[in-house]
Scaffold this active site. Structure first.
Site, mmCIF file in Angstrom:
data_model
loop_
_atom_site.group_PDB
_atom_site.id
_atom_site.type_symbol
_atom_site.label_atom_id
_atom_site.label_comp_id
_atom_site.label_asym_id
_atom_site.label_seq_id
_atom_site.Cartn_x
_atom_site.Cartn_y
_atom_site.Cartn_z
ATOM 1 N N LYS A 111 -5.478 -0.165 7.503
ATOM 2 C CA LYS A 111 -5.381 -1.631 7.720
ATOM 3 C C LYS A 111 -6.241 -2.038 8.920
ATOM 4 C CE LYS A 111 -1.987 -2.786 4.712
ATOM 5 N NZ LYS A 111 -0.681 -2.286 4.641
ATOM 6 N N LYS A 202 -3.588 3.703 -5.161
ATOM 7 C CA LYS A 202 -2.247 3.855 -5.721
ATOM 8 C C LYS A 202 -1.748 2.517 -6.290
ATOM 9 C CE LYS A 202 0.798 3.042 -1.780
ATOM 10 N NZ LYS A 202 1.931 3.401 -0.993
ATOM 11 N N LYS A 205 2.806 -2.668 -4.855
ATOM 12 C CA LYS A 205 3.471 -3.981 -4.989
ATOM 13 C C LYS A 205 2.625 -5.073 -4.370
ATOM 14 C CE LYS A 205 7.777 -2.143 -3.470
ATOM 15 N NZ LYS A 205 7.323 -1.630 -2.206
HETATM 16 P P1 TYM Z 1 7.472 1.512 -0.679
HETATM 17 O O1 TYM Z 1 8.285 0.266 -0.733
HETATM 18 O O2 TYM Z 1 5.998 1.399 -0.596
HETATM 19 O O3 TYM Z 1 7.785 2.412 -1.925
HETATM 20 C C1 TYM Z 1 9.117 2.738 -2.271
HETATM 21 C C2 TYM Z 1 9.141 4.142 -2.824
HETATM 22 O O4 TYM Z 1 8.271 4.237 -3.956
HETATM 23 C C3 TYM Z 1 7.316 5.285 -3.748
HETATM 24 N N1 TYM Z 1 6.030 4.828 -4.288
HETATM 25 C C4 TYM Z 1 5.334 5.459 -5.228
HETATM 26 N N2 TYM Z 1 5.568 6.602 -5.900
HETATM 27 C C5 TYM Z 1 4.645 6.964 -6.823
HETATM 28 N N3 TYM Z 1 3.523 6.253 -7.108
HETATM 29 C C6 TYM Z 1 3.259 5.101 -6.456
HETATM 30 N N4 TYM Z 1 2.175 4.387 -6.751
HETATM 31 C C7 TYM Z 1 4.183 4.659 -5.459
HETATM 32 N N5 TYM Z 1 4.229 3.579 -4.641
HETATM 33 C C8 TYM Z 1 5.361 3.717 -3.921
HETATM 34 C C9 TYM Z 1 7.243 5.491 -2.243
HETATM 35 O O5 TYM Z 1 6.834 6.803 -1.931
HETATM 36 C C10 TYM Z 1 8.660 5.201 -1.809
HETATM 37 O O6 TYM Z 1 9.466 6.351 -1.930
HETATM 38 N N6 TYM Z 1 7.919 3.120 4.015
HETATM 39 C C11 TYM Z 1 8.589 3.079 2.713
HETATM 40 C C12 TYM Z 1 9.955 2.395 2.744
HETATM 41 C C13 TYM Z 1 10.904 2.971 3.742
HETATM 42 C C14 TYM Z 1 11.570 4.221 3.649
HETATM 43 C C15 TYM Z 1 12.366 4.297 4.836
HETATM 44 C C16 TYM Z 1 11.598 5.242 2.697
HETATM 45 C C17 TYM Z 1 11.270 2.361 4.909
HETATM 46 N N7 TYM Z 1 12.152 3.151 5.554
HETATM 47 C C18 TYM Z 1 13.180 5.406 5.089
HETATM 48 C C19 TYM Z 1 12.414 6.361 2.965
HETATM 49 C C20 TYM Z 1 13.183 6.429 4.133
HETATM 50 C C21 TYM Z 1 7.692 2.316 1.773
HETATM 51 O O7 TYM Z 1 6.840 1.553 2.161
HETATM 52 O O8 TYM Z 1 8.017 2.468 0.479
#
Ligand code: TYM
Length: 357
Positions: A111, A202, A205
């Site tokens: 970013k 990837k 969202k």
């Molecule tokens: P986030 O919201 O981007 O994604 C949520 C979960 O989905 C998985 N994920 C994917 N898996 C496979 N292919 C993809 N294209 C893909 N995009 C997303 C992510 O690996 C995630 O498991 N930082 C985290 C949110 C978070 C979190 C935490 C997770 C905040 N605090 C504590 C675990 C523990 C995030 O941005 O996920």
């Protein structure tokens, strides 16, 4: 104990489902103590619209439950209902996290580089920089009372953040004595799901182009249209995995098909070997529509169900008790004011253990 979070930066898509939601639900079957939260504090680290944040947050919670998360065995809640996540993040940020490590985090660097490239580009927020510290706090706030490590199911894109959380826990323990049980990442065995147009990125969202992803709420026509328009080539689908080579779009579609049809990647390839993209895209549409349909029906019921709102409040209450207990213990360990336990008592009407004894 199991803990994971999903950011409400949009509607969860099939990448989130395969990378995190499905594995979370499978793990939940073996563990009564599961906490899944909507990471709304994280979602404000980049540009956001308050109204969209609110509706996306409810949507993420409802999709978790509609996908099969069992609220009688686990808790779903909004992260921002538990301010201890922030307090713990500040404490960890001061005592155990180092800017040298944060500077190496790829999400922030990407970013930052993008902002530097645009001449008028604003640099990212301070919150985005310290995002991994908050994520460490999210995990470490939930400590198993029998001393078992907390398991954290996530997609492979989160490995760096989870390793950071482990480092933070170790460094805090090293400095102040055993306080945190070292968490255990459970990285999904489904590879990262990539964008439908450009399989070097990837599926995300926050991608401005909705055609790049299949949202869990997309109807059958939209799913068909998105797969039809997904990038393909005019070659035949080969017989062996090696022959796929650098055809990243093909690899991605076969991965998605296999994950939804409960087949290995090799079995998924066998199903279409010697054919073109047409039959693969048609079968992919059928299997994804079939698997998402019951989730969508349940989702529509949940978002208008007052009992669902109640279950989120109950989830926040249960999670809040744990997070507040951990934070009170940490405050005490590092010599901050000890009136937090009294405030806890008031907030949750609890009898709080006296750590002096
Ligand atoms: P986030 O919201 O981007 O994604 C949520 C979960 O989905 C998985 N994920 C994917 N898996 C496979 N292919 C993809 N294209 C893909 N995009 C997303 C992510 O690996 C995630 O498991 N930082 C985290 C949110 C978070 C979190 C935490 C997770 C905040 N605090 C504590 C675990 C523990 C995030 O941005 O996920």
């Amino acid at each position: 104990m199991i803990v994971t979070g999903i950011q409400p930066t949009g509607t969860p898509h099939i990448g989130n489902y395969l990378g995190a939601i499905k594995p979370l639900i499978a793990l939940q079957a073996e563990d009564e103590d599961t906490y899944a939260f909507v990471a709304d504090y994280h979602a404000i680290t980049a540009d956001f619209d308050p109204k969209a944040l609110r509706s996306n947050s409810i949507g993420v919670a409802a999709l978790l439950v509609a996908s099969g998360f069992d609220t009688s065995r686990g808790r779903v809640f909004f992260q921002s209902d538990i301010p201890e996540h922030l307090e713990l993040a500040h404490i960890l940020g001061c005592t155990a996290a180092r800017v040298g490590q944060l500077n190496r985090m790829t999400t922030f660097r990407e970013k930052m580089d993008a902002a530097t490239e645009k001449e008028s580009g604003e640099t990212p927020s301070l919150g985005l920089y310290s995002y991994p510290v908050l994520q460490a706090a999210d995990i470490l706030a939930y400590q198993d009372d029998k001393g078992k490590p907390t398991r954290v199911p996530v997609g492979s894109d989160q490995s760096q953040h989870l390793n950071f959380a482990i480092d933070v826990a170790q460094s805090f323990n090293h400095r102040f004595g055993q306080t945190f049980i070292i968490p255990e990442p459970v990285i999904s065995c489904t590879p990262r799901i990539m964008s439908l147009f450009d399989a070097s990125k990837k599926m995300s969202k926050s991608d401005p182009d909705d055609m790049n992803r299949i949202n869990l709420t997309d109807d059958a026509d939209r799913i068909r249209k998105k797969f039809r328009k997904a990038t393909s080539d005019s070659l035949y689908i080969p017989l062996t995995v090696e022959e796929i080579g650098d055809r990243a779009e093909l690899r991605n579609l076969l991965t998605i098909y296999g994950a939804f049809a409960e087949l290995t990647f090799e079995e998924s390839l066998d199903t279409f070997a010697g054919k073109g993209f047409g039959p693969l895209k048609a079968a992919l549409t059928d299997v994804v529509v079939e698997k998402l349909e019951p989730i969508q029906t349940r989702y529509r019921e949940l978002i208008v169900d007052p009992l669902f709102g109640h279950s989120l409040r109950m989830g926040a209450m249960a999670a809040g008790i744990l997070a507040a207990e951990t934070t009170a213990r940490v405050r005490e360990t590092i010599g901050l004011s000890d009136s937090a336990p009294a405030a806890l008592e008031e907030r949750f009407n609890l009898v709080v253990p006296n750590y002096d004894k």
